[in-house]
Each structure stands twice: as C-alpha cells, then as structure tokens.
Design an enzyme around this catalytic site. Structure first.
Site, mmCIF file in Angstrom:
data_model
loop_
_atom_site.group_PDB
_atom_site.id
_atom_site.type_symbol
_atom_site.label_atom_id
_atom_site.label_comp_id
_atom_site.label_asym_id
_atom_site.label_seq_id
_atom_site.Cartn_x
_atom_site.Cartn_y
_atom_site.Cartn_z
ATOM 1 N N LYS A 208 36.480 48.654 41.118
ATOM 2 C CA LYS A 208 37.653 47.854 41.487
ATOM 3 C C LYS A 208 38.000 46.874 40.369
ATOM 4 O O LYS A 208 39.131 46.778 39.935
ATOM 5 C CB LYS A 208 37.364 47.115 42.795
ATOM 6 C CG LYS A 208 38.479 46.223 43.257
ATOM 7 C CD LYS A 208 38.183 45.603 44.612
ATOM 8 C CE LYS A 208 39.230 44.547 44.947
ATOM 9 N NZ LYS A 208 39.012 43.913 46.249
ATOM 10 N N GLU A 214 26.765 46.997 35.725
ATOM 11 C CA GLU A 214 26.093 48.298 35.857
ATOM 12 C C GLU A 214 27.053 49.433 35.505
ATOM 13 O O GLU A 214 26.727 50.347 34.730
ATOM 14 C CB GLU A 214 25.591 48.500 37.299
ATOM 15 C CG GLU A 214 24.464 47.585 37.707
ATOM 16 C CD GLU A 214 24.935 46.246 38.277
ATOM 17 O OE1 GLU A 214 26.103 45.845 38.027
ATOM 18 O OE2 GLU A 214 24.124 45.588 38.958
ATOM 19 N N GLY A 268 35.870 46.192 48.293
ATOM 20 C CA GLY A 268 35.034 47.264 47.740
ATOM 21 C C GLY A 268 34.371 48.109 48.816
ATOM 22 O O GLY A 268 34.375 49.344 48.759
ATOM 23 N N ARG A 269 33.810 47.457 49.830
ATOM 24 C CA ARG A 269 33.082 48.204 50.873
ATOM 25 C C ARG A 269 34.023 48.871 51.865
ATOM 26 O O ARG A 269 33.578 49.535 52.797
ATOM 27 C CB ARG A 269 32.083 47.285 51.569
ATOM 28 C CG ARG A 269 32.664 45.997 52.119
ATOM 29 C CD ARG A 269 31.562 45.005 52.447
ATOM 30 N NE ARG A 269 32.057 43.689 52.829
ATOM 31 C CZ ARG A 269 32.371 42.700 51.978
ATOM 32 N NH1 ARG A 269 32.264 42.895 50.684
ATOM 33 N NH2 ARG A 269 32.780 41.533 52.423
ATOM 34 N N GLU A 354 27.108 42.989 53.814
ATOM 35 C CA GLU A 354 27.897 42.246 52.827
ATOM 36 C C GLU A 354 29.065 41.535 53.527
ATOM 37 O O GLU A 354 29.544 40.507 53.060
ATOM 38 C CB GLU A 354 28.404 43.185 51.719
ATOM 39 C CG GLU A 354 28.712 42.463 50.414
ATOM 40 C CD GLU A 354 29.006 43.406 49.247
ATOM 41 O OE1 GLU A 354 30.036 44.093 49.282
ATOM 42 O OE2 GLU A 354 28.211 43.445 48.292
ATOM 43 N N HIS A 385 9.049 60.214 62.881
ATOM 44 C CA HIS A 385 7.692 60.385 62.356
ATOM 45 C C HIS A 385 7.341 59.320 61.330
ATOM 46 O O HIS A 385 6.354 59.457 60.601
ATOM 47 C CB HIS A 385 7.552 61.787 61.762
ATOM 48 C CG HIS A 385 7.716 62.851 62.804
ATOM 49 N ND1 HIS A 385 6.674 63.313 63.568
ATOM 50 C CD2 HIS A 385 8.828 63.487 63.249
ATOM 51 C CE1 HIS A 385 7.126 64.220 64.413
ATOM 52 N NE2 HIS A 385 8.430 64.336 64.243
ATOM 53 N N LYS A 513 23.781 37.739 39.750
ATOM 54 C CA LYS A 513 24.485 38.369 38.622
ATOM 55 C C LYS A 513 24.507 37.426 37.419
ATOM 56 O O LYS A 513 24.247 37.835 36.294
ATOM 57 C CB LYS A 513 25.953 38.647 39.007
ATOM 58 C CG LYS A 513 26.204 39.836 39.877
ATOM 59 C CD LYS A 513 27.725 40.029 39.968
ATOM 60 C CE LYS A 513 28.112 40.950 41.096
ATOM 61 N NZ LYS A 513 29.569 41.034 41.291
HETATM 62 O O1 F6P Z 1 34.021 48.216 42.283
HETATM 63 P P1 F6P Z 1 33.393 47.100 41.500
HETATM 64 O O2 F6P Z 1 34.400 46.045 41.110
HETATM 65 O O3 F6P Z 1 32.669 47.632 40.304
HETATM 66 O O4 F6P Z 1 32.361 46.359 42.429
HETATM 67 C C1 F6P Z 1 31.238 47.022 42.949
HETATM 68 C C2 F6P Z 1 30.589 46.253 44.058
HETATM 69 O O5 F6P Z 1 30.158 44.988 43.621
HETATM 70 C C3 F6P Z 1 30.325 44.036 44.664
HETATM 71 O O6 F6P Z 1 31.357 43.173 44.311
HETATM 72 C C4 F6P Z 1 29.074 43.247 44.905
HETATM 73 O O7 F6P Z 1 28.511 42.838 43.718
HETATM 74 C C5 F6P Z 1 30.698 44.859 45.883
HETATM 75 O O8 F6P Z 1 31.376 44.139 46.826
HETATM 76 C C6 F6P Z 1 31.456 45.962 45.256
HETATM 77 O O9 F6P Z 1 31.598 47.047 46.120
#
Ligand code: F6P
Length: 561
Positions: A208, A214, A268-269, A354, A385, A513
């Site tokens: 987003k 990452e 995002g979620r 979240e 199990h 972060k």
């Molecule tokens: O789509 P992006 O901006 O890379 O964010 C990834 C994820 O990181 C978050 O902001 C949490 O760090 C989530 O809410 C989101 O889904």
C-alpha cells in the site's frame, strides 16, 4: 468527543448482573429442556449457516447483548462506514473496503470523487491483465508464457492473497504457480528464487505504502536477481506493482502502466478485495475473483439490512463480547475443517488483532473494559491432535469457531464424512463434556475395580459447557469464501464499536519498526553503538561479532533503511 465509559453503561451493568446469575448455566441442561434450541439459535445469510446454539446464553442474554449493540449505536456507526464518513479518526480516512466489492451501479463519492468508477476501472485493468497472463498472451523476456507469480508483500499485502490463493487452489490455472514472499529474512526470498525461472516469472510488488522495509528489501533483491540474467528493458514484462504510491513505484523502476492502484480508504488488512488480490485473479481467473467480491457484497447487504437479532456479524460479535467482557475469555480459537483454509486463522489474526488490539478509545481515553482477544487456531483435524487437550480440560475458557464445508472438491471416498464427523463431534464434546458419573459407569463396564476406577475418574472427566459457534457452507466456492471473510470483517467492526476503539489504525506496530531501523544501522556499522539497555546492547554485540566472523554478511550489506 468523550463518550460515556462502556463499563458505566446501564446495559453493560445489566449484563454483568445477568452473568453473575446465569453466566455458567449448563448448556447440556438447556439443550435437554429446549428441543428447538438449534432452530432458535441458528440462521442463514449469504450462503453461510451459523449455528450459535452451543453457547452459554439464553434469550435474556441475547436481548441484553442486542440492547448493548443499540446503546453503543452499532447501526449508526455501520451506516457511517458504508457512507464513507472518515471514521478512521487518527488518520482522517474513510473506511470503504465494502466499496471494492459493490456493483458498478453503486453511487458513492468520497471528497467529491466517484470512487465506484475508480474501483471498476482498476477491476477492469485487473481483468485484462489476468486474462493476458492466463492465456499466455503476456510473455516474458524471451517469448515464453508466464508460469510463476511471485507476490512480494507483507501483512495485509500478503496474508489475504496467500490465504485466498490456497483456499481456491482447486480452481488454479494448470500452468500457473503462485509464491508468496514476505519476510525480510532472506531465506524466504532465496527459497522461492531457487525454484523459479526468471524468464517465465512475474513479480507482483504489493505494498500500500511502497515504503515497507521488508517488501522494499525483497523487491530490490528480486530485481537484482532478475538483472543477473535480464536487462533493464526486460523488467516491464516481469515486474508489476500494486500500491497507492505512484511516485515510489515509478522510482523503483516500474512503469506507471504496470501499476494497479488502490486508495488510502482501503486498510491493509481489508485490502484483499482491491488490486492486492491480483495474484488471486491471475491464479483462479477474473470471473472467480468477481464471484469472490459478490459473495462479500452479499454479506455486506445482509449486515446493512438485517435486524440486529438476525444479523450474522452482529450475533458473532456480541457473543464474542459476552465471553470477552463477562466470562473473561482472553482468546478465541478458530478451527476450519478444510485443508484449503489452513491459512484462515493466520489471516484472522491480523484482521482482528491489528484492528481491535487497542487500549484507548477513539477519543484517546483508557478503555474501561477489555478489548480484542488473541485469535489463533489451525485446521481440524490437525489441531485435535495438538492443542485440543487444553481446550477440553485446561483451566481457561476458550470459545471456538468451527468452520466446515459440506461438500469436498476432491473425490477420495470416505475422507469427507470422517472430517465432518470429527468437526461435529468436537463441538458436541465441548458442549456436553463427560461427567464423573458417566466416566465411572464406563470404567466399571470395562471391568476395572473400584480403586482403579476412582483413580482414573478425575482424569477422564470433561467439564464440558465449553462454547462454540459452527459455520457451515455447501462448498468452498469463491462466493462463500468472500462471504466468510466479510462476515469476520464486520464482526471485528461491531466489536470495535462496542469497545469504542478505532479499528482502522495500527500505531502499535510503529515503535518496533523505528527501533529496528536504528539497530540495523548499528549492525551494518553505519552508525556508532547507541545507548540501549544491557540486554539489547549484548544482543547487538553478539550479532556484530558473528557478522565479523562471516564475510558474506559483512557490515556493508544493504541496510534496512
Ligand atoms: O502494504 P504495506 O504498506 O507494505 O503494509 C504492510 C502491512 O504493514 C502494516 O502497516 C503493519 O506494519 C499493516 O497494517 C500492513 O498490512
């Protein structure tokens, strides 16, 4: 605006009094005395059936819970969300993932912008692109059709697409495989790169913000890997982006024409319905993706129009409130009895935790009652199990959601009946338990003497009265999956309204972060050691020493900032 504290609300107090009187009334007795308990406490909506009869509740409980929902203005808040009001106050954003699955004819403007037109323009772009990949008309750098899709993203840009691709894998295109890379741990990307051919691989960089450490690190590494055998000019056939951040996408080197946009009013979620679902549309086809959106829309319509008493998300939410705030249940376990839903609990973790893992109200006041529980689980029968022992006989009350699918998409004889039998048996066992009298009778019938029997009775007794919901669907179709996810989205929304939290921000992930960026600079030698506690200082020193001893990860490897 400071709202009245939840714990001071008259209905909340009435629920507390009601809980003190009947909170642990035996469901076993209720089932015996109410032959119509199932028909009273079950309902159908949008292709799903919810059986909530195996809960510690009676009609008074439900009446009070619905009164609490009305008192906390669930209906008005719901309507505000659907209307595009900026209910995400800390970010001043509308919350309109529901608009992503609405039909083309829906009229909805945000800040003067016709967002239905915007949504459908991107859906059309996804339609065309997914058809090109699936037909083989979109070819890689040496003219071969794409065989592998690698989605690089994390959080909502990863969990949704991966979960849905797995859930619908029975409908996957035979030539295509989807891979998902999320972790900054290079083992994740390296394992995928080892399996794919750059000439036939398409990377979807899904973010987003297009700034997430990452994702950016993985995207840059994937690009470098690709350029080991291809040219800059080839990138356009192999890299596309899904984002709200056009400048960052073009800055990365992806052409604007290869970007699938979405908007800040999609959390995002909650973004699987947006172009973040591109890998799904490619794998199962756009028609199936549209069915997935339509199933969610059916649940939206149900949520908007059904009276609270017959409203599936509201019921699921308010039963959850009953356990969280009155029984003190701090976790909820989800057990999908379908292997293709193996990632569903993990998906719900982000959606729920979240959203409602908050400790202040939307206006910044400390909460007066507990908010979001821990969500966890695994598929049935695997969980049986592993951890079901604790659920049956452990000291905590952990409400369960069972999810089952009546018809399998495989043809192996016998399996599905055994699977469903296990699902139904577990909810029965949780509800009924097994009394000491029943255990004693069993042991005596097996011929055990009195002393051996009495030694075993406490171990073999099940307290029962452990609550569960069961959700059933006919088949794991795209539409039913869409409805299931939307059901949980709205459940989370309703609970957030009751607790008075902002379910649409996630400031809690920020501190770690920021600290990680500072430590990454220290680990790479780009900044001098900072002042930390003795534990963190020692851990950094150990990692630095290991890096010095391992030249391949020496201090000038790329930093995370
Ligand atoms: O789509 P992006 O901006 O890379 O964010 C990834 C994820 O990181 C978050 O902001 C949490 O760090 C989530 O809410 C989101 O889904």
């Amino acid at each position: 605006m400071t709202k009245k504290r939840l714990a001071d609300s008259p209905t909340f107090r009435q629920l507390q009094t009601h809980f003190d009187a009947v909170g642990d009334a035996a469901m076993r007795t209720q089932f015996a005395s109410e032959p119509d308990r199932y028909s009273r406490y079950s309902l159908h909506a949008a292709g799903l059936m919810l059986d909530y009869s195996k809960n510690r509740l009676n009609q008074t409980t439900l009446d009070l819970l619905m009164a609490l929902a009305r008192e906390q203005q669930v209906e008005a808040r719901r309507d505000a969300m659907f209307a595009g009001e900026k209910i995400n106050l800390t970010e001043q954003r509308a919350v309109l993932h529901t608009a992503l699955r609405a039909p083309r004819s829906t009229a909805l403007c945000v800040d003067g912008q016709d967002i239905t037109a915007d949504v459908h323009a991107v859906l059309d772009q996804m339609h065309g692109f997914s058809e090109q990949i699936r037909s083989g008309n979109w070819v890689g750098r040496d003219g071969q059709a794409i065989t592998d899709i690698v989605n690089i993203g994390i959080g909502g840009s990863y969990l949704g697409p991966k979960m849905v691709c797995q859930a619908l894998r029975a409908q996957a295109h035979a030539r295509l495989s989807c891979h998902f890379v999320s972790n900054v741990d290079g083992h994740d990307l390296a394992a995928v790169l080892a399996k794919v051919n750059p000439a036939t691989t398409l990377f979807i960089i899904a973010s987003k913000t297009f700034t997430t450490t990452e994702t950016m690190m993985n995207a840059h590494s994937a690009r470098s890997w690709f350029l080991q055998s291809g040219t800059e000019a080839d990138l356009a056939r192999h890299f596309v982006a899904v984002s709200t951040n056009l400048p960052a996408v073009t800055g990365f080197g992806i052409d604007a024409a290869n970007m699938f946009p979405f908007w800040d009013w999609v959390g995002g979620r909650y973004s699987i319905w947006s172009a973040i679902g591109l890998s799904v549309a490619v794998l199962v086809g756009f028609a199936a993706f549209r069915e997935f959106l339509d199933g969610a829309h059916r649940m939206d319509q149900h949520f908007r129009t059904a009276p609270l008493e017959q409203n599936m998300p509201v019921l699921l939410a308010m039963i959850g409130i009953w356990y969280r705030n009155f029984h003190g249940a701090s976790s909820v376990s989800v057990a999908p009895y379908h292997q293709d839903l193996a990632l569903f609990a993990g998906y719900l973790q982000q959606l729920d935790m979240e959203s409602n893992g908050k400790r202040v109200t939307a206006s910044g006041q400390p909460l007066s009652a507990a908010s979001g529980p821990v969500i966890w689980g695994d598929t049935g029968t695997n969980g049986q199990h592993a951890y079901f022992q604790l659920l049956h006989q452990g000291s905590d009350l952990i409400p369960m959601d069972f999810i089952a699918v009546l018809n399998a998409s495989h043809t192996l004889p016998g399996h599905h009946a055994v699977l469903l039998a296990n699902c139904f048996a577990q909810s029965e066992a949780f509800m009924r338990g097994k009394t000491a009298v029943e255990v004693r009778a069993d042991l005596q019938a097996q011929g055990l003497d009195a002393a051996a029997t009495e030694a075993l009775v406490p171990h073999k007794t099940f307290p029962g009265n452990r609550p569960s919901n069961t959700l059933l669907m006919d088949a794991l179709t795209p539409a039913n999956l869409g409805a299931l996810i939307a059901l949980y989205e709205h459940k989370v929304f309703v609970q957030g309204v009751i607790w008075g939290v902002n379910s649409f921000d996630q400031w809690g992930v920020e501190l770690g972060k920021v600290l990680a960026q500072a430590i990454a600079r220290e680990l790479s030698g780009k900044s001098a050691p900072q002042q930390h506690d003795s534990s963190t200082t020692a851990l950094i020193a150990l990692a630095r020493a290991a890096q010095m001893a391992t030249p391949s990860i020496a201090p000038d490897s790329p930093s995370a900032d």
